[in-house]
Design a protein around this motif. Sequence first.
Motif, PDB file in Angstrom:
ATOM      1  N   GLN A 273       9.800   7.433   1.614  1.00 19.35           N
ATOM      2  CA  GLN A 273       8.597   7.044   0.958  1.00 19.35           C
ATOM      3  C   GLN A 273       8.385   5.595   0.771  1.00 19.35           C
ATOM      4  OE1 GLN A 273       9.588   9.187  -2.864  1.00 19.35           O
ATOM      5  NE2 GLN A 273       8.319  10.915  -2.269  1.00 19.35           N
ATOM      6  N   ILE A 274       9.240   4.839   0.462  1.00 18.50           N
ATOM      7  CA  ILE A 274       9.272   3.451   0.056  1.00 18.50           C
ATOM      8  C   ILE A 274       8.995   2.850   1.736  1.00 18.50           C
ATOM      9  CG2 ILE A 274      10.546   1.239  -0.073  1.00 18.50           C
ATOM     10  CD1 ILE A 274      12.245   2.792  -2.489  1.00 18.50           C
ATOM     11  N   THR A 275       9.639   3.298   2.831  1.00 16.73           N
ATOM     12  CA  THR A 275       9.522   2.850   4.245  1.00 16.73           C
ATOM     13  C   THR A 275       8.155   3.031   4.672  1.00 16.73           C
ATOM     14  OG1 THR A 275      12.025   3.161   4.586  1.00 16.73           O
ATOM     15  CG2 THR A 275      10.461   2.747   6.359  1.00 16.73           C
ATOM     16  N   SER A 276       7.637   4.237   4.147  1.00 15.47           N
ATOM     17  CA  SER A 276       6.190   4.801   4.686  1.00 15.47           C
ATOM     18  C   SER A 276       5.291   3.878   4.106  1.00 15.47           C
ATOM     19  CB  SER A 276       5.965   6.129   4.208  1.00 15.47           C
ATOM     20  OG  SER A 276       6.734   7.123   4.909  1.00 15.47           O
ATOM     21  N   GLU A 277       5.424   3.481   2.784  1.00 15.32           N
ATOM     22  CA  GLU A 277       4.552   2.730   1.972  1.00 15.32           C
ATOM     23  C   GLU A 277       4.504   1.395   2.683  1.00 15.32           C
ATOM     24  OE1 GLU A 277       2.193   3.301   0.063  1.00 15.32           O
ATOM     25  OE2 GLU A 277       2.834   4.869  -1.356  1.00 15.32           O
ATOM     26  N   LEU A 278       5.514   0.747   3.048  1.00 14.16           N
ATOM     27  CA  LEU A 278       5.697  -0.569   3.774  1.00 14.16           C
ATOM     28  C   LEU A 278       5.012  -0.464   5.318  1.00 14.16           C
ATOM     29  CD1 LEU A 278       9.554  -1.346   3.002  1.00 14.16           C
ATOM     30  CD2 LEU A 278       7.344  -2.627   1.975  1.00 14.16           C
ATOM     31  N   LEU A 279       5.219   0.475   5.955  1.00  8.73           N
ATOM     32  CA  LEU A 279       4.619   0.614   7.242  1.00  8.73           C
ATOM     33  C   LEU A 279       3.056   0.680   7.147  1.00  8.73           C
ATOM     34  CD1 LEU A 279       6.930   3.435   8.819  1.00  8.73           C
ATOM     35  CD2 LEU A 279       6.883   0.835   9.031  1.00  8.73           C
ATOM     36  N   LEU A 280       2.603   1.619   6.035  1.00  3.87           N
ATOM     37  CA  LEU A 280       1.155   1.846   6.027  1.00  3.87           C
ATOM     38  C   LEU A 280       0.393   0.428   5.286  1.00  3.87           C
ATOM     39  CD1 LEU A 280       1.051   5.159   3.849  1.00  3.87           C
ATOM     40  CD2 LEU A 280       0.271   4.739   6.184  1.00  3.87           C
TER      41      LEU A 280
END
Length: 618
Positions: A273-280
């Motif tokens: 979830q944290i990684t997805s937010e960073l990517l987005l």
Amino acid sequence: MRHVMSGATVSSSVLVWMLRHSTTAWTPLSSLVSVKRISCLIRKTDRFTSSITGSRTKWNPFHQRCCTSFVQSIRKMSSYSTEISTTKKTNEYSNCDPTEKERQMHKDARVILAAGIQAVDPRIAIQSCIQIHPQTNSFEVGQNRRLYSAENYDHVTVISFGKASVPMALTTCELVQKAFGTKCSSMNGIVVAKDDHFTQEEANLLLNTYNVHVQSASHPVPDERGVQAATNVMQLISNTSKQQQTLILCCISGGGSALLTLPIGNITLKDIQITSELLLQSGMPIHKMNVIRKRLDAVKGGRLAAAAYPSTMCTLVLSDVIGDPLSSIASGPTVPDEDDNTLETARRILMEYDLLPKLPQRVLELFERATNYNNVSSNNSRNTNNCETDSMWMMETPKSNHPMFTSKKCETILVGNNKAAVLASAKEAEKLGYTPVVLGICIEGEAKEVAQVYTAMAMYLLQQQQQTTDPKQSFSVAQLPVALIAGGETTVTFHNEGDNYPKMGKGGRNQELCLAAALLLQEKKVRDIVIASVGTDGGDGPTDAAGAIVDGGTIERIEQLQQQSLLLFTGSQALRCHDSYTFFGLEDGRSDNYDCPSLIKTGPTGTNVADVAVILIR
């Protein structure tokens, strides 16, 4: 202020308090700031008066007259400011409201976009791809017309995930049942859909008729429901793959990457979830995001297909990725990962966007180990059915030499894409009397920068034909009226510039594109151009809007509305803090039968092939 004080102290305190706020009170009455601040000042004076009334201090008549006079003055100013603001709104709406041409273009743009979305309806896409032969209990799929016959299979499993998962699964089940008839002894499956993207009637039909269960999950950031759904899918695949006579039909659409998530090894959902937010938030294009996502997930990057071996798998894909690379759509769960994409590739991408230091510890450790493993990826030819934390085979994805792909048991077919939506929009624009010009179907980049390109093109076409007596000598790409149509997917990059930087707001890439375009049209004082951009799935960012539609008067109209609601929020501020949805949403407060709202709300469309933009010029 203390309750017990001398008369002299009270007098000086009152004077200091009045002087401190006098500059705020006497700002120009026509200012947006003055209306709100005066109202705030009234509340402060009311509290101040209350404190005087409740005080045990004996106030002399002079003190009371000062306070009473000051409060009355502020109240008169507030009343006068509101009157001026109301009068200004009434007088100025006519100057910035849409022209007759713009009103018609607002309507036309919505019709053109609707035609594009209708053309990529997943039901139509599946029906055009599958040709059934009930007389021989078989069906053919795709342009290669590969034949699937009931006599070769004793079981059919349907797996569908993405924003269009429910209509794709329903249509597939209906066609297969018609084709195989009574020859198909059993059918089951799982559908993973985004919240509010299906009806209970559809879910009941899939369950009661085809034994296919529908589960909901979150998008764009995955949640526990998506993990559970992915676990269920992998368990079902594992059970059916033991039988070579099983046919697995997989339906994939945009959003599938988030909806079907299974953290690999010791990686947790929170890490993803944290990684997805960073990517987005990084502004990274989708194909680069997926290189990273594949390393963190036990379903993506060909792993779903590898888990299905030795069963036969046929995958139908509705593309939401520019250029339709099958390995990027939903992170390519049923196709081999590119041979040159490894953990080291993902690590370099993270370094390019300066994301490595921001990653969760377990994810960071995984990619740091990539430097030791970057030569181990091209020989992955073994079946991947579990999540061994220490196995390099699990860290890397199945490549083209995996037996599932070399045995030709796995076929993946594109059934719909952004090009189909763009061309359908162009045809509709032509029907409405515009000269359609397709700018491309691979438009990407920062939303506000793409807006500059669209706006510049539109203004050039308009100005050239306004200033040239002979249109043939303008070297224009088309004669007015013109409809510029483009497909693709832009990005919005979030920047953290310290405590003084405004908090990030609510919006989406299409709304931000339109907001930036509206500001440019206002700056150049250009009218008779309308720009609209939408996500074909009916959603744009974490909002209920598909996108937006603007003209040269949009910004001024909305800013005037804010004067009445006593808000402090300009179009430029909205763009700076990526709060386009809040800004455009202020039009909801209009009560004058306004027929050109900026937000486009279609609701979930049941499809997803990236974005379509329409720029109309008259």
